[in-house]
Design a protein around this motif. Structure first.
Motif, PDB file in Angstrom:
ATOM      1  N   LEU A  21       0.828  -1.211   0.000  1.00  0.00           N
ATOM      2  CA  LEU A  21       0.000   0.000   0.000  1.00  0.00           C
ATOM      3  C   LEU A  21       0.859   1.256   0.000  1.00  0.00           C
ATOM      4  O   LEU A  21       0.562   2.241  -0.689  1.00  0.00           O
ATOM      5  N   ALA A  22       1.936   1.197   0.789  1.00  0.00           N
ATOM      6  CA  ALA A  22       2.827   2.359   0.850  1.00  0.00           C
ATOM      7  C   ALA A  22       3.440   2.637  -0.525  1.00  0.00           C
ATOM      8  O   ALA A  22       3.564   3.789  -0.936  1.00  0.00           O
ATOM      9  N   LEU A  23       3.814   1.555  -1.224  1.00  0.00           N
ATOM     10  CA  LEU A  23       4.406   1.749  -2.554  1.00  0.00           C
ATOM     11  C   LEU A  23       3.392   2.363  -3.513  1.00  0.00           C
ATOM     12  O   LEU A  23       3.720   3.237  -4.314  1.00  0.00           O
ATOM     13  N   VAL A  24       2.138   1.893  -3.400  1.00  0.00           N
ATOM     14  CA  VAL A  24       1.070   2.464  -4.225  1.00  0.00           C
ATOM     15  C   VAL A  24       0.939   3.948  -3.920  1.00  0.00           C
ATOM     16  O   VAL A  24       0.880   4.797  -4.810  1.00  0.00           O
ATOM     17  N   GLU A  25       0.948   4.218  -2.629  1.00  0.00           N
ATOM     18  CA  GLU A  25       0.770   5.599  -2.202  1.00  0.00           C
ATOM     19  C   GLU A  25       1.910   6.498  -2.686  1.00  0.00           C
ATOM     20  O   GLU A  25       1.727   7.672  -2.983  1.00  0.00           O
ATOM     21  N   ALA A  26       3.112   5.901  -2.783  1.00  0.00           N
ATOM     22  CA  ALA A  26       4.267   6.669  -3.257  1.00  0.00           C
ATOM     23  C   ALA A  26       4.217   6.876  -4.768  1.00  0.00           C
ATOM     24  O   ALA A  26       5.118   7.471  -5.343  1.00  0.00           O
ATOM     25  N   GLY A  27       3.168   6.354  -5.398  1.00  0.00           N
ATOM     26  CA  GLY A  27       2.999   6.628  -6.821  1.00  0.00           C
ATOM     27  C   GLY A  27       3.583   5.560  -7.719  1.00  0.00           C
ATOM     28  O   GLY A  27       3.631   5.726  -8.940  1.00  0.00           O
ATOM     29  N   LEU A  28       4.055   4.443  -7.123  1.00  0.00           N
ATOM     30  CA  LEU A  28       4.718   3.426  -7.947  1.00  0.00           C
ATOM     31  C   LEU A  28       3.730   2.476  -8.616  1.00  0.00           C
ATOM     32  O   LEU A  28       4.123   1.630  -9.410  1.00  0.00           O
ATOM     33  N   GLY A  29       2.436   2.633  -8.283  1.00  0.00           N
ATOM     34  CA  GLY A  29       1.422   1.781  -8.898  1.00  0.00           C
ATOM     35  C   GLY A  29       0.876   2.378 -10.180  1.00  0.00           C
ATOM     36  O   GLY A  29      -0.088   1.870 -10.746  1.00  0.00           O
ATOM     37  N   GLY A  30       1.436   3.492 -10.597  1.00  0.00           N
ATOM     38  CA  GLY A  30       0.958   4.129 -11.820  1.00  0.00           C
ATOM     39  C   GLY A  30      -0.264   4.993 -11.542  1.00  0.00           C
ATOM     40  O   GLY A  30      -0.639   5.214 -10.386  1.00  0.00           O
ATOM     41  N   ARG A  31      -0.905   5.481 -12.622  1.00  0.00           N
ATOM     42  CA  ARG A  31      -1.996   6.447 -12.443  1.00  0.00           C
ATOM     43  C   ARG A  31      -3.356   5.825 -12.719  1.00  0.00           C
ATOM     44  O   ARG A  31      -4.331   6.527 -12.962  1.00  0.00           O
ATOM     45  N   SER A  32      -3.411   4.503 -12.709  1.00  0.00           N
ATOM     46  CA  SER A  32      -4.682   3.845 -13.007  1.00  0.00           C
ATOM     47  C   SER A  32      -5.747   4.280 -11.990  1.00  0.00           C
ATOM     48  O   SER A  32      -5.441   4.620 -10.851  1.00  0.00           O
ATOM     49  N   ARG A  33      -7.013   4.251 -12.433  1.00  0.00           N
ATOM     50  CA  ARG A  33      -8.081   4.749 -11.580  1.00  0.00           C
ATOM     51  C   ARG A  33      -8.419   3.789 -10.437  1.00  0.00           C
ATOM     52  O   ARG A  33      -8.740   4.205  -9.355  1.00  0.00           O
ATOM     53  N   THR A  34      -8.343   2.494 -10.684  1.00  0.00           N
ATOM     54  CA  THR A  34      -8.782   1.570  -9.640  1.00  0.00           C
ATOM     55  C   THR A  34      -7.637   1.192  -8.713  1.00  0.00           C
ATOM     56  O   THR A  34      -6.491   1.005  -9.148  1.00  0.00           O
ATOM     57  N   ALA A  35      -7.956   1.093  -7.440  1.00  0.00           N
ATOM     58  CA  ALA A  35      -6.969   0.732  -6.419  1.00  0.00           C
ATOM     59  C   ALA A  35      -6.398  -0.649  -6.707  1.00  0.00           C
ATOM     60  O   ALA A  35      -5.209  -0.894  -6.517  1.00  0.00           O
ATOM     61  N   ALA A  36      -7.248  -1.567  -7.193  1.00  0.00           N
ATOM     62  CA  ALA A  36      -6.806  -2.940  -7.446  1.00  0.00           C
ATOM     63  C   ALA A  36      -5.724  -2.980  -8.523  1.00  0.00           C
ATOM     64  O   ALA A  36      -4.742  -3.711  -8.410  1.00  0.00           O
ATOM     65  N   THR A  37      -5.888  -2.188  -9.576  1.00  0.00           N
ATOM     66  CA  THR A  37      -4.881  -2.166 -10.645  1.00  0.00           C
ATOM     67  C   THR A  37      -3.578  -1.595 -10.117  1.00  0.00           C
ATOM     68  O   THR A  37      -2.493  -2.074 -10.446  1.00  0.00           O
ATOM     69  N   LEU A  43      12.633  -0.320 -11.944  1.00  0.00           N
ATOM     70  CA  LEU A  43      12.494   0.829 -11.045  1.00  0.00           C
ATOM     71  C   LEU A  43      13.852   1.527 -10.926  1.00  0.00           C
ATOM     72  O   LEU A  43      14.777   1.018 -10.299  1.00  0.00           O
ATOM     73  N   SER A  44      13.966   2.703 -11.526  1.00  0.00           N
ATOM     74  CA  SER A  44      15.259   3.390 -11.556  1.00  0.00           C
ATOM     75  C   SER A  44      15.588   3.990 -10.193  1.00  0.00           C
ATOM     76  O   SER A  44      14.710   4.163  -9.340  1.00  0.00           O
TER      77      SER A  44
END
Lengths: 360, 393
Positions: A276-292, B301-302
C-alpha cells in the motif's frame, strides 16, 4: 534518516602523538594506499610536513593524487590546511601543511645505500658489473625489504641543518598483512644472518626504530570476514614479534539503511502494508482503480524484500565483524564508502574523518 | 549494450585438452574461492582434479578438508563425479608449503651430504622460509611437479598474492637469469679456484669484489653465502631446467589463464595490466571472471524514481495511523536500498564497459555478489554453477 551518521567522538589530543613512523598495511583490496594517503594528509594539517612512502612500485600514490608517475625522489604532492579537513580556519589552521611522496626504486635505493655507508668508488662499479645489484634486489628479496624499511626509518629520523626533523611524520604504504611481519622483521633476520659488520649494525638500528614507540603499525580492513580475520591475525603476529600495534582503520563503511529488526517486521504480516505504501508513493501508476495500482506494484515487492533480506544479512555480519575488531582493544577509525571511488576530493574527506576521529 | 563474448568455464573444464587452469589477479577479488569453485565443478563433471591453493582463508580451507598444511594433495570428502563414487571425477586439494617444497627440490637434486649442508645453511633457511619472491618460485615448482606426475586430468592453480602481477610470471625467467649471473661465479670463485681464473674471465678483481662484499655483509655472512652457493652449484643446472620447463608449460596448449577481478576501478585496472602482460608473454588467456557483480530483480524501477518515491513517503508518513506509518517508513527504507543498489549497478556496468571497450575480445563471465563469504562446498557449488556459463545443461 536516523542512525546513518555515526557521531564522531570529540577526543583530546590526537591518538598518535609522538609517533613518527606510521606503517599502514591491510589485506589486498581493502584500500590501504588510500588510507595511507589520507593519513598523510591528516597528519600534515596545521602546518606540518609529512612524507608518504610507496614501496610496491605500483604508482598508486600518483594515481590517487592525479599526477604523473613519481620518480625516486621526495616531491611535494599536496598542500593541506586544517580548514580543508573541517578544522578551525584561524590560528595554526592558516598555515598550510605539506605532503611529500616518495616511490622507492629498489635498485637506486641500494646504490644510494651503499654509497651512503661505504665509499665504494670502483668497487661499487664492479659490484654493478657482476650483477650484484640485480642479485640483491631480485633474487635475495630480503635485501629489498631491508632497503625499504631502512629508507623509511632514515626519513623518519632525518634532521635538517637547523636540527629540526625533516618530516613531522612518515607514512609508509607497506606490503599486505600476509607479508607484513616478515617485512618489518627482516632486519632482525638479517641481523641474525650477518652477526657482525656494518650490515649488522644498520639492521639493528632500523629494528630499534621499528620497535620503538615512535612507530605505529595500522591495519586497514573492511567489515567482511576475511579481511577482519587477517586483521586479527595480523595484530596477533605483530604483538608476538614485539612490533608496536597502531589503530584499526575500517574502510568503506556503508551506512545501514535498514536494520535486521526492520526487515523482520516487513515479512509476512506487513507485506500488504508495504504494498500500500508503494502504491501511495505513486509506484502503482496512475490507473483509476486501487486494485490495478496494487497489482502494478506486485512485481516490485519480492525483489525489494529480497534486497532487504540481503541487506539485513550483511548488517548482521558486519555487526559480528565489529565485535571481533572491538575485542582487539585498539583505537579504531571508520571511513565511509565513497561511491564512485576515491578522487582527490574524496581523499581530503577521508583525511577529515581521520582527523575528526583523532587519528591525527 | 555490450558486444563482448561470454566466457564458458564449463566448456573450458569439459575439454579434455585443458590440463591447467591458472587463476590470477590482484588481492581481495576472490581468486582462491574462484579456483576452488572451478576445481569442484570440474571434479563433479567427471575430471580428476587437483586444486593448488596458496593461502586460503581458514574456513574455506576447512570446507575442503585442508586442516593441515602438508604439501600433498588430499582427497576432498563429499565430492564425486556425475556417475557416483565409482565413476570418474574426484577432487583433491592442497595448500602450498613453500619451505617444504624448496627442501624437497634440494633433496631431489643433491647427494645427501650436500643436501644436508644446504638445508643447514643459515642463508638457505632464511631464503626458503619465505622472503618475498620465494612463494612465486615455489608455486611454479609445485605446479611443475603436479603436472609431471601425470596423475591429474586437470590442475587448478591459485596464484600468490604478489606485490605485483608480474612477479608470478617473472619467477622462472628471473631464476634463469640469476643462474646465468656473474655474481654466482664471483661468489663461487674463491671456493673453487682461489679466484685467479675467474678474475681474468670477468675482468674484475675478484678479491676486490669479495672484499667489498665482506665489508658490506661482514665476512661471516659472506662465508655462509659462499658455502651456500658452492653447495647449490650442483643443483643449479637442474633448477634452471625446471624453471624453464615450467615457463614453457604455462605457454603450452592445455594451459588456460583466467584473470579474476571485481567490477571496481582498481581491480579492473590490475586485470587490464595482467591481460596485457599475458599477451606480451604469449600466455593463453581464457577470459575474465568478474566476481561480486550486483544485480536486482526489479531493474524497471530506476534509482531516481525510487528516491523520489521514498521521499514522498518520508514526507507524508506523519499523516497516517501508526501501523501504516511504520510500513511507510519501511517501504521508504526498501526504496532507498533499491536506489542504492541501482546506483551500484550503474557504476559497475560503467567500469565493466570501459574494460570491454579496450579489450572487446576477452570473454567475460560474471558471478553475482553474495551477502557473506563462501565457506562450504555448497557455496562453492553455487559459484561454480554461475561460472559454468553458456555450456550449462
Amino acid at each position: 534518516m536516523a542512525g546513518t551518521e555515526e557521531p564522531t567522538e570529540a577526543r583530546g589530543g590526537p591518538d598518535w602523538e609522538g609517533v613518527r613512523l606510521h606503517v599502514v598495511s591491510g589485506k589486498g583490496g581493502t584500500g590501504k594506499t588510500t588510507v595511507a594517503a589520507a593519513l598523510a594528509l591528516a597528519l600534515a594539517a596545521e602546518g606540518r610536513r609529512t612524507l608518504l612512502i610507496e614501496v610496491e612500485g605500483r604508482q598508486g600514490i600518483a594515481e590517487l593524487f592525479g599526477i604523473a608517475a613519481l620518480p625516486y625522489e621526495e616531491r611535494k604532492v599536496a598542500t593541506v590546511s586544517a580548514a580543508q579537513l573541517g578544522g578551525p580556519a584561524k590560528g595554526r589552521g592558516q598555515v598550510n601543511g605539506e605532503v611529500f611522496a616518495l616511490a622507492i626504486d629498489t635498485e637506486q635505493a641500494l646504490l644510494e645505500y651503499l654509497d651512503m655507508f661505504y665509499k665504494l668508488g670502483r668497487a661499487g662499479k664492479a659490484l654493478q658489473k657482476v650483477g650484484f645489484v640485480d642479485f640483491a634486489t631480485t633474487i635475495a628479496p630480503g635485501v629489498r625489504d631491508v632497503l625499504l624499511t631502512g629508507k623509511a626509518c632514515e626519513a623518519a629520523r632525518r634532521k635538517g641543518p637547523d636540527g629540526r626533523r625533516a618530516y613531522d611524520a612518515v607514512v609508509m604504504d607497506a606490503p599486505p598483512t600476509g607479508r607484513l611481519t616478515r617485512f618489518l622483521n627482516v632486519n632482525s633476520e638479517v641481523a641474525g644472518l650477518a652477526r657482525f659488520g656494518p650490515i649488522h649494525s644498520q639492521a639493528q638500528a632500523v629494528m630499534g626504530v621499528l620497535k620503538s614507540p615512535e612507530t605505529a603499525v595500522h591495519l586497514v580492513t573492511l567489515l567482511e570476514e576475511m579481511p577482519v580475520q587477517e586483521t586479527v591475525d595480523g595484530f596477533t603476529e605483530l604483538r608476538a614479534a614485539g612490533l608496536p600495534t597502531g589503530g584499526v582503520m575500517v574502510n568503506m563503511v556503508r551506512p545501514p539503511v535498514l536494520d535486521a529488526a526492520a526487515v523482520a517486521a516487513v515479512h509476512g504480516d506487513h507485506r500488504e502494508e508495504v504494498a500500500l505504501a508503494l502504491v501511495e508513493a505513486g509506484l502503482g501508476g496512475r490507473s483509476r482503480t486501487a486494485a490495478t495500482r496494487r497489482a502494478a506494484v506486485e512485481p516490485l515487492l519480492d525483489p525489494l524484500l529480497d534486497q532487504a533480506r540481503e541487506h539485513a544479512e550483511r548488517v548482521a555480519l558486519e555487526h559480528e565483524q565489529r565485535a571481533d575488531l572491538a575485542a582487539l582493544r585498539l583505537p579504531s577509525y571508520e571511513l565511509p564508502l565513497l561511491s564512485g571511488g576515491v578522487d582527490l576530493g574524496g581523499l581530503y574527506r577521508l583525511a577529515g574523518e581521520l582527523k575528526a576521529q583523532g587519528a591525527a | 549494450m555490450t558486444t563482448e563474448q561470454e566466457l564458458s568455464v564449463d566448456r573450458l573444464i569439459d575439454d579434455p585438452r585443458t590440463r591447467i587452469v591458472v587463476c590470477c589477479g590482484s588481492g581481495g577479488v576472490g581468486k582462491t574461492t574462484t579456483a576452488a569453485a572451478i576445481g569442484l565443478r570440474a571434479a563433479e563433471r567427471g575430471r580428476r582434479t587437483v586444486v593448488l591453493t596458496i593461502d586460503p582463508a581458514r574456513r574455506l580451507a576447512q570446507s575442503m578438508g585442508l586442516t593441515e598444511l602438508d604439501n600433498t594433495p588430499r582427497p576432498v570428502k563429499g565430492v564425486t563425479g556425475p556417475d557416483g563414487p565409482d565413476g570418474p571425477g574426484e577432487l583433491h586439494a592442497m595448500m602450498l608449503d613453500m619451505k617444504r617444497t624448496f627442501d624437497e627440490v634440494v633433496i631431489a637434486h643433491a647427494d645427501p651430504e650436500r643436501a644436508r649442508a644446504i638445508l643447514e645453511n643459515p642463508f638457505y633457511q632464511s631464503l626458503s622460509a619465505g622472503f618475498a619472491g620465494t612463494q612465486e618460485y615455489m608455486a611454479m615448482e609445485k605446479l611443475g611437479q603436479l603436472r609431471a606426475t601425470g596423475a591429474w586430468d586437470l590442475i587448478v592453480v591459485d596464484t600468490p598474492p604478489s606485490r605485483s602481477a608480474l612477479d608470478f610470471l617473472d619467477a622462472p625467467s628471473r631464476l634463469g637469469s640469476f643462474l646465468d649471473g656473474r655474481i654466482i661465479r664471483v661468489l663461487m670463485a674463491p671456493a673453487k679456484v682461489g679466484g685467479r681464473g675467474a678474475m681474468k674471465f670477468l675482468n674484475v678483481g675478484v678479491g676486490m669484489v669479495t672484499g667489498t662484499l665482506g665489508k658490506i655483509f661482514g665476512s661471516q655472512l659472506l662465508t655462509d653465502l659462499q658455502t651456500f652457493v658452492a653447495a647449490m652449484d650442483s643443483m643449479f643446472g637442474g633448477f634452471r631446467e625446471r624453471a624453464d620447463r615450467t615457463y614453457q608449460l604455462l605457454k603450452a596448449e592445455g594451459t588456460a589463464f583466467l584473470v579474476v577481478a571485481a567490477p571496481e576501478r582498481d581491480a579492473l585496472r590490475e586485470a587490464a595490466y595482467f591481460v596485457d602482460r599475458l599477451a606480451a608473454d604469449e600466455m593463453p588467456l581464457a577470459g575474465l571472471v568478474l566476481n561480486r557483480v550486483h544485480g536486482t530483480g526489479a531493474p524497471q524501477l530506476s534509482a531516481e524514481r525510487a528516491h523520489a518515491a521514498a521521499q514522498s513517503l518520508e514526507e507524508n508518513g506523519a499523516e497516517h495511523e501508526p501501523g501504516q506509518a511504520d510500513a511507510d517508513v519501511l517501504a521508504a527504507g526498501l526504496l532507498r536500498l533499491h536506489a542504492e543498489r541501482m546506483e551500484v549497478m550503474v557504476r559497475e556496468r560503467r567500469t565493466r564497459d570501459r574494460f570491454v571497450s579496450v579489450y572487446p575480445d576477452v570473454p567475460i563471465v560474471e558471478v553475482p555478489a553474495l551477502a557473506g563469504d563462501v565457506h562450504d562446498l555448497d557455496g562453492l557449488r553455487l559459484i561454480g554453477h554461475r561460472l559454468g556459463g553458456t555450456a550449462e545443461d
